[in-house]
Write a protein that holds these residues in place. Structure first.
Motif, PDB file in Angstrom:
ATOM      1  N   THR A   1      17.093  11.840  -4.785  1.00  0.00           N
ATOM      2  CA  THR A   1      17.911  11.699  -3.771  1.00  0.00           C
ATOM      3  C   THR A   1      17.278  12.071  -2.572  1.00  0.00           C
ATOM      4  N   VAL A   2      16.576  13.173  -2.275  1.00  0.00           N
ATOM      5  CA  VAL A   2      15.538  13.493  -1.289  1.00  0.00           C
ATOM      6  C   VAL A   2      14.691  12.275  -0.701  1.00  0.00           C
ATOM      7  N   ILE A   3      14.172  11.728  -1.863  1.00  0.00           N
ATOM      8  CA  ILE A   3      12.991  10.529  -1.673  1.00  0.00           C
ATOM      9  C   ILE A   3      13.787   9.458  -1.127  1.00  0.00           C
ATOM     10  N   SER A   4      15.015   9.237  -1.601  1.00  0.00           N
ATOM     11  CA  SER A   4      15.785   7.749  -0.980  1.00  0.00           C
ATOM     12  C   SER A   4      15.959   8.336   0.508  1.00  0.00           C
ATOM     13  N   ALA A   5      16.422   9.513   0.702  1.00  0.00           N
ATOM     14  CA  ALA A   5      16.742   9.847   2.260  1.00  0.00           C
ATOM     15  C   ALA A   5      15.318   9.781   2.964  1.00  0.00           C
ATOM     16  N   TRP A   6      14.557  10.101   2.594  1.00  0.00           N
ATOM     17  CA  TRP A   6      13.241   9.866   3.238  1.00  0.00           C
ATOM     18  C   TRP A   6      12.890   8.442   3.516  1.00  0.00           C
ATOM     19  N   LEU A   7      13.077   7.626   2.452  1.00  0.00           N
ATOM     20  CA  LEU A   7      12.804   6.068   2.541  1.00  0.00           C
ATOM     21  C   LEU A   7      13.773   5.479   3.729  1.00  0.00           C
ATOM     22  N   VAL A   8      15.116   5.925   3.827  1.00  0.00           N
ATOM     23  CA  VAL A   8      16.107   5.434   4.656  1.00  0.00           C
ATOM     24  C   VAL A   8      15.775   5.698   6.051  1.00  0.00           C
ATOM     25  N   TRP A   9      15.527   7.173   6.410  1.00  0.00           N
ATOM     26  CA  TRP A   9      15.093   7.727   7.588  1.00  0.00           C
ATOM     27  C   TRP A   9      13.661   6.986   7.968  1.00  0.00           C
ATOM     28  N   GLY A  10      12.893   6.807   7.140  1.00  0.00           N
ATOM     29  CA  GLY A  10      11.373   6.175   7.379  1.00  0.00           C
ATOM     30  C   GLY A  10      11.692   4.704   7.830  1.00  0.00           C
ATOM     31  N   PHE A  11      12.728   3.971   7.286  1.00  0.00           N
ATOM     32  CA  PHE A  11      12.776   2.602   7.748  1.00  0.00           C
ATOM     33  C   PHE A  11      13.498   2.664   9.340  1.00  0.00           C
ATOM     34  N   PHE A  12      14.367   3.484   9.386  1.00  0.00           N
ATOM     35  CA  PHE A  12      14.891   3.403  10.979  1.00  0.00           C
ATOM     36  C   PHE A  12      13.977   3.895  11.823  1.00  0.00           C
TER      37      PHE A  12
ATOM     38  N   PHE B   1       0.598  -1.329  -0.138  1.00  0.00           N
ATOM     39  CA  PHE B   1      -0.059  -0.138  -0.134  1.00  0.00           C
ATOM     40  C   PHE B   1       0.755   1.443  -0.036  1.00  0.00           C
ATOM     41  N   SER B   2       1.965   1.264   0.853  1.00  0.00           N
ATOM     42  CA  SER B   2       2.813   2.423   0.721  1.00  0.00           C
ATOM     43  C   SER B   2       3.379   2.615  -0.709  1.00  0.00           C
ATOM     44  N   ASN B   3       4.037   1.655  -1.429  1.00  0.00           N
ATOM     45  CA  ASN B   3       4.419   1.722  -2.482  1.00  0.00           C
ATOM     46  C   ASN B   3       3.404   2.292  -3.718  1.00  0.00           C
ATOM     47  N   VAL B   4       2.045   1.779  -3.442  1.00  0.00           N
ATOM     48  CA  VAL B   4       1.362   2.406  -4.422  1.00  0.00           C
ATOM     49  C   VAL B   4       1.118   3.944  -4.315  1.00  0.00           C
ATOM     50  N   VAL B   5       0.743   4.370  -3.020  1.00  0.00           N
ATOM     51  CA  VAL B   5       0.827   5.786  -2.741  1.00  0.00           C
ATOM     52  C   VAL B   5       2.123   6.430  -3.236  1.00  0.00           C
ATOM     53  N   LEU B   6       3.165   5.735  -2.901  1.00  0.00           N
ATOM     54  CA  LEU B   6       4.462   6.460  -3.482  1.00  0.00           C
ATOM     55  C   LEU B   6       4.530   6.464  -4.873  1.00  0.00           C
ATOM     56  N   ASN B   7       3.913   5.797  -5.979  1.00  0.00           N
ATOM     57  CA  ASN B   7       3.847   5.943  -7.080  1.00  0.00           C
ATOM     58  C   ASN B   7       3.001   6.899  -7.579  1.00  0.00           C
ATOM     59  N   LEU B   8       1.763   6.966  -7.006  1.00  0.00           N
ATOM     60  CA  LEU B   8       0.907   7.800  -7.411  1.00  0.00           C
ATOM     61  C   LEU B   8       1.171   9.323  -7.056  1.00  0.00           C
ATOM     62  N   SER B   9       1.707   9.335  -5.983  1.00  0.00           N
ATOM     63  CA  SER B   9       2.192  10.848  -5.608  1.00  0.00           C
ATOM     64  C   SER B   9       3.510  11.298  -6.536  1.00  0.00           C
TER      65      SER B   9
ATOM     66  N   GLY C   1       3.120  14.460  -9.038  1.00  0.00           N
ATOM     67  CA  GLY C   1       4.253  15.693  -9.239  1.00  0.00           C
ATOM     68  C   GLY C   1       4.256  16.348  -7.837  1.00  0.00           C
ATOM     69  N   LEU C   2       3.932  15.597  -6.829  1.00  0.00           N
ATOM     70  CA  LEU C   2       4.362  16.258  -5.556  1.00  0.00           C
ATOM     71  C   LEU C   2       5.693  16.209  -5.198  1.00  0.00           C
ATOM     72  N   GLY C   3       5.998  17.302  -4.164  1.00  0.00           N
ATOM     73  CA  GLY C   3       7.377  17.469  -3.890  1.00  0.00           C
ATOM     74  C   GLY C   3       7.843  16.354  -3.161  1.00  0.00           C
ATOM     75  N   PRO C   4       9.300  16.257  -3.175  1.00  0.00           N
ATOM     76  CA  PRO C   4       9.782  14.938  -2.738  1.00  0.00           C
ATOM     77  C   PRO C   4       9.592  14.689  -1.185  1.00  0.00           C
ATOM     78  N   ARG C   5       9.584  15.666  -0.326  1.00  0.00           N
ATOM     79  CA  ARG C   5       9.485  15.368   1.050  1.00  0.00           C
ATOM     80  C   ARG C   5       8.034  15.050   1.303  1.00  0.00           C
ATOM     81  N   MET C   6       6.966  15.601   0.840  1.00  0.00           N
ATOM     82  CA  MET C   6       5.625  15.275   0.584  1.00  0.00           C
ATOM     83  C   MET C   6       5.625  13.819   0.300  1.00  0.00           C
ATOM     84  N   ILE C   7       6.144  13.377  -0.769  1.00  0.00           N
ATOM     85  CA  ILE C   7       6.103  12.076  -1.182  1.00  0.00           C
ATOM     86  C   ILE C   7       6.706  10.892  -0.136  1.00  0.00           C
ATOM     87  N   GLY C   8       7.871  11.368   0.333  1.00  0.00           N
ATOM     88  CA  GLY C   8       8.156  10.448   1.440  1.00  0.00           C
ATOM     89  C   GLY C   8       7.263  10.450   2.730  1.00  0.00           C
TER      90      GLY C   8
END
Length: 404
Positions: free
Chosen positions: A210-221, A106-114, A118-125
């Motif tokens: 890069t910002v989205i990847s950083a959000w995903l990493v910090w989201g994991f932790f 479900f989170s990946n579906v939201v990631l792709n749709l957002s 064209g949402l901002g990378p921080r909003m996407i994360g």
């Protein structure tokens, strides 16, 4: 005066046995012994002319409250109490990856749709992280509703599984694997849609990725920290509501511990295996297969050694573990901070050790990925299922089920 015929001694004793049967410290033989003492005390009081209902209540008080009996027999049957807890911890281990797979879908579906919108990378994360936890809480709530309201289904399934443990184990392993693979295949089925949306939507610049990847990493932790912090918080809640909390709430605490153990052990158990596979990445296929086979043995060895060390520590230093348990019950926020800090230190150490062993970015290849997947299935599905059925049969032989 109350008519003694209105008091059904057998019915009251049956209800009393059912209440005590929820405790892992009391088995069928223990309840038979307690029932004998209860009936003898009741008959003595009745012979003295005490009213039936009052005699039963007095006999119960002489015997002890349910909590007192549970505490007393827990000292005698401590190994069986921990066996009962281990059963529910294993249930949490088995359900951890399943829960993570469905929530990640479900989170990946939201990631792709957002991303397509064209949402901002921080909003996407942020949306991806929030969706993950909404899906997680919703799935947990659904499981709790099914288990608590249809507990007789679970009991019936357990009885069938114990009669045919081999077939039950194979069915459980196959079912868990199918349920875990479904979200992955669903994402593959949706892949053409994501590609179409990516072509019709606005493309993100490289810095946004890069910002989205950083959000995903910090989201994991942050996800790991929330899971770990939830254990002392729930332990404190169960302790404070111990007089009102049902048996399923107490079992749920040990299931939660199993989920946390599975998530934390991923790095501890699979990280050495992935390092071994990465080292053999450029070797011939035969060497890669041999390294994959060795990685499975390494996973099993690390898992067994970790569990044995933990069991030895608990049995050798019970006072220290009781102090930790009391701290989590009485100061849950302090316990949560300490648990998160300890787990973060361990995971950070493992990360830096892996980077020291493997400087740079090395992959494990197709062969290594297959062996790593096999290691995960063996450690987190096959072994826990086998241990679960073995412990269940062992406990059933010692503590037969109490029927209502």
């Amino acid at each position: 005066m109350e008519n003694p015929a209105q008091f059904d001694l057998n019915d009251r004793i049956r209800q009393w046995r059912i209440e005590l049967a929820n405790s892992p410290a009391l088995g069928g033989r223990d309840l038979d012994e307690l029932e004998t003492h209860l009936r003898d005390s009741f008959e003595v009081l009745r012979a003295r002319g005490v009213e039936a209902r009052e005699a039963f209540e007095m006999a119960l008080r002489r015997l002890g409250t349910s909590r007192e009996l549970e505490a007393e027999f827990a000292k005698v049957n401590s190994s069986w109490v921990w066996s009962e807890r281990a059963l529910w911890v294993l249930c949490g281990v088995l359900g951890a990856n399943l829960l993570g797979s469905f929530a990640a879908f479900f989170s990946n579906v939201v990631l792709n749709l957002s991303t397509w919108k064209g949402l901002g990378p921080r909003m996407i994360g942020c949306l991806q992280f929030i969706t993950y936890w909404i899906a997680t809480v919703a799935l947990i709530w659904l499981v709790v509703q099914v288990v608590t309201r249809r507990s007789h289904w679970l009991q019936r399934a357990g009885e069938v599984a114990l009669k045919k443990p081999v077939w039950a184990g194979l069915a459980l392993i196959g079912g868990l694997e199918v349920l875990q693979v479904l979200p992955r295949h669903a994402m593959r089925w949706l892949e053409p849609l994501w590609q179409h949306l990516a072509n019709t939507g606005r493309s993100l610049p490289a810095e946004s990725h890069t910002v989205i990847s950083a959000w995903l990493v910090w989201g994991f932790f942050l996800t790991q920290a929330l899971w770990v912090a939830s254990v002392p918080l729930m332990a404190a809640y169960v302790w404070r509501k111990r007089s009102q909390s049902g048996v399923w709430l107490q079992r749920g605490l040990w299931v939660l511990i199993g989920v946390v153990v599975a998530r934390l052990f991923t790095g501890l158990i699979l990280e050495p295996s992935s390092v071994l596979l990465a080292v053999s990445y450029s070797a011939p296929p035969l060497v890669q297969h041999l390294a994959g086979l060795a990685s499975i043995g390494l996973c099993l060895g690390v898992a067994a050694g970790t569990l044995l060390a933990l069991a030895k520590t608990v049995s050798k230093y019970p006072a220290q573990w009781e102090w930790v348990s009391r701290l989590c019950r009485e100061r849950p926020l302090v316990g949560a901070i300490l648990c998160v800090s300890a787990c973060a230190a361990v995971e950070t150490s493992l990360y830096f050790v892996a980077r020291m062993v493997l400087p740079g970015q090395l992959g494990i290849g197709t062969i290594g990925s297959s062996w790593l997947r096999a290691s995960g299935v063996l450690v987190y599905v096959v072994v826990p299922t086998t241990l679960l059925l073995w412990l269940a049969r062992r406990r059933q032989a010692r503590f037969p089920a109490v029927t209502s």
